[in-house]
Design an enzyme around this catalytic site. Structure first.
Site, PDB file in Angstrom:
ATOM      1  N   HIS A 188     -31.887  27.404   9.936  1.00 64.04           N
ATOM      2  CA  HIS A 188     -30.915  26.413   9.455  1.00 64.04           C
ATOM      3  C   HIS A 188     -30.527  25.448  10.579  1.00 64.04           C
ATOM      4  O   HIS A 188     -30.248  25.878  11.693  1.00 64.04           O
ATOM      5  CB  HIS A 188     -29.641  27.109   8.932  1.00 64.04           C
ATOM      6  CG  HIS A 188     -29.865  27.807   7.624  1.00 64.04           C
ATOM      7  ND1 HIS A 188     -30.619  28.947   7.520  1.00 64.04           N
ATOM      8  CD2 HIS A 188     -29.447  27.496   6.372  1.00 64.04           C
ATOM      9  CE1 HIS A 188     -30.661  29.320   6.243  1.00 64.04           C
ATOM     10  NE2 HIS A 188     -29.969  28.462   5.529  1.00 64.04           N
ATOM     11  N   SER A 197     -30.654  19.899   2.509  1.00 64.42           N
ATOM     12  CA  SER A 197     -29.592  19.994   3.506  1.00 64.42           C
ATOM     13  C   SER A 197     -28.875  18.650   3.653  1.00 64.42           C
ATOM     14  O   SER A 197     -27.648  18.599   3.787  1.00 64.42           O
ATOM     15  CB  SER A 197     -30.178  20.451   4.853  1.00 64.42           C
ATOM     16  OG  SER A 197     -29.151  20.632   5.798  1.00 64.42           O
ATOM     17  N   GLN A 205     -24.900  18.340   3.064  1.00 67.57           N
ATOM     18  CA  GLN A 205     -24.025  17.928   4.164  1.00 67.57           C
ATOM     19  C   GLN A 205     -23.288  16.626   3.819  1.00 67.57           C
ATOM     20  O   GLN A 205     -22.113  16.457   4.148  1.00 67.57           O
ATOM     21  CB  GLN A 205     -24.827  17.775   5.453  1.00 67.57           C
ATOM     22  CG  GLN A 205     -25.430  19.107   5.905  1.00 67.57           C
ATOM     23  CD  GLN A 205     -25.776  19.129   7.381  1.00 67.57           C
ATOM     24  OE1 GLN A 205     -25.019  18.642   8.207  1.00 67.57           O
ATOM     25  NE2 GLN A 205     -26.909  19.718   7.713  1.00 67.57           N
ATOM     26  N   PHE A 248     -24.217  28.585  12.836  1.00 70.28           N
ATOM     27  CA  PHE A 248     -23.203  28.786  11.798  1.00 70.28           C
ATOM     28  C   PHE A 248     -23.754  28.294  10.460  1.00 70.28           C
ATOM     29  O   PHE A 248     -24.141  27.131  10.337  1.00 70.28           O
ATOM     30  CB  PHE A 248     -21.963  27.977  12.168  1.00 70.28           C
ATOM     31  CG  PHE A 248     -20.902  27.924  11.110  1.00 70.28           C
ATOM     32  CD1 PHE A 248     -20.115  29.031  10.831  1.00 70.28           C
ATOM     33  CD2 PHE A 248     -20.670  26.746  10.403  1.00 70.28           C
ATOM     34  CE1 PHE A 248     -19.124  28.975   9.860  1.00 70.28           C
ATOM     35  CE2 PHE A 248     -19.677  26.674   9.435  1.00 70.28           C
ATOM     36  CZ  PHE A 248     -18.903  27.799   9.170  1.00 70.28           C
TER      37      PHE A 248
HETATM   38  N1  GUN Z   1     -25.119  24.980   4.492  1.00 66.53           N
HETATM   39  C1  GUN Z   1     -25.798  24.305   3.563  1.00 66.53           C
HETATM   40  N2  GUN Z   1     -26.868  23.752   4.078  1.00 66.53           N
HETATM   41  C2  GUN Z   1     -26.849  24.089   5.386  1.00 66.53           C
HETATM   42  C3  GUN Z   1     -27.707  23.787   6.445  1.00 66.53           C
HETATM   43  O1  GUN Z   1     -28.724  23.100   6.287  1.00 66.53           O
HETATM   44  N3  GUN Z   1     -27.356  24.282   7.660  1.00 66.53           N
HETATM   45  C4  GUN Z   1     -26.264  25.033   7.861  1.00 66.53           C
HETATM   46  N4  GUN Z   1     -25.998  25.455   9.088  1.00 66.53           N
HETATM   47  N5  GUN Z   1     -25.447  25.355   6.872  1.00 66.53           N
HETATM   48  C5  GUN Z   1     -25.762  24.861   5.662  1.00 66.53           C
END
Ligand code: GUN
Length: 174
Positions: A67, A84, A88, A119
């Site tokens: 991640h 992601s 985000q 995290f």
């Molecule tokens: N939560 C949802 N997507 C992500 C990601 O891509 N990275 C992290 N660290 N947390 C997430």
């Protein structure tokens, strides 16, 4: 897409369609393909969850390490996966003030120094204030607690991504 369609997918298509339900871990999707037929979407989700739970600790840590940091370098450089990036952005992490950006960068570094993995939180279930709060609170957890917590968040992210893939069709039968 109904479950019959999912079950009929050759593995190449199955991995192409579901390969990022766990961030950058298409090997999990490729592995659970052989568990077909799935009775419903929840059964596919359970197969992924079972696969993750059967991994040794090093494998679980490996999943967490796939991640990207939230609001991190990959977001700045446009290198995030589509999923992601959307998660985000929805949480407001692509529009932080400079003070917030500084704070999350420092806390991400502290977290990774302490645990050896990033995290992970289900960004779609939280806004940026809640994410910063959890990041700061979770930094003081015991490593074993935090590893388990990170994996629980991976499963929440996975559930929402699966629904995103399958339930977009109004006539679905899942
Ligand atoms: N939560 C949802 N997507 C992500 C990601 O891509 N990275 C992290 N660290 N947390 C997430």
């Amino acid at each position: 897409m109904d479950i019959g369609t999912v079950n009929a997918l050759p593995y190449e298509d199955f991995v192409n369609i579901f390969g990022n339900v766990v961030e950058k871990c298409p090997i999990i999707t490729a592995a659970v393909w052989s568990r077909r037929p799935f009775a419903n979407l929840a059964a596919l989700e359970a197969a992924i969850s079972d696969f993750i739970e059967a991994l040794p600790d090093s494998g679980k840590e490996g999943i967490l390490r796939c991640h990207p940091d939230l609001a991190g370098r990959d977001l700045q450089s446009g290198m995030l996966t589509k999923e992601s990036r959307e998660e985000q952005a929805r949480a407001g992490l692509d529009a932080l003030s400079s003070a917030e950006a500084w704070r999350i960068t420092r806390l991400n570094e502290e977290y990774k120094r302490r645990f050896g993995f990033p995290f992970v939180v289900c960004a779609r279930m939280n806004d940026k204030e809640e994410i910063l709060k959890q990041l700061s609170e979770r930094c003081v957890n015991e490593p074993a607690v935090e590893k388990a917590r990170g994996i629980e968040e991976v499963k929440k992210i996975c559930r929402l991504r699966l629904q995103g893939v399958v339930l977009t069709d109004a006539h679905n039968k899942l």
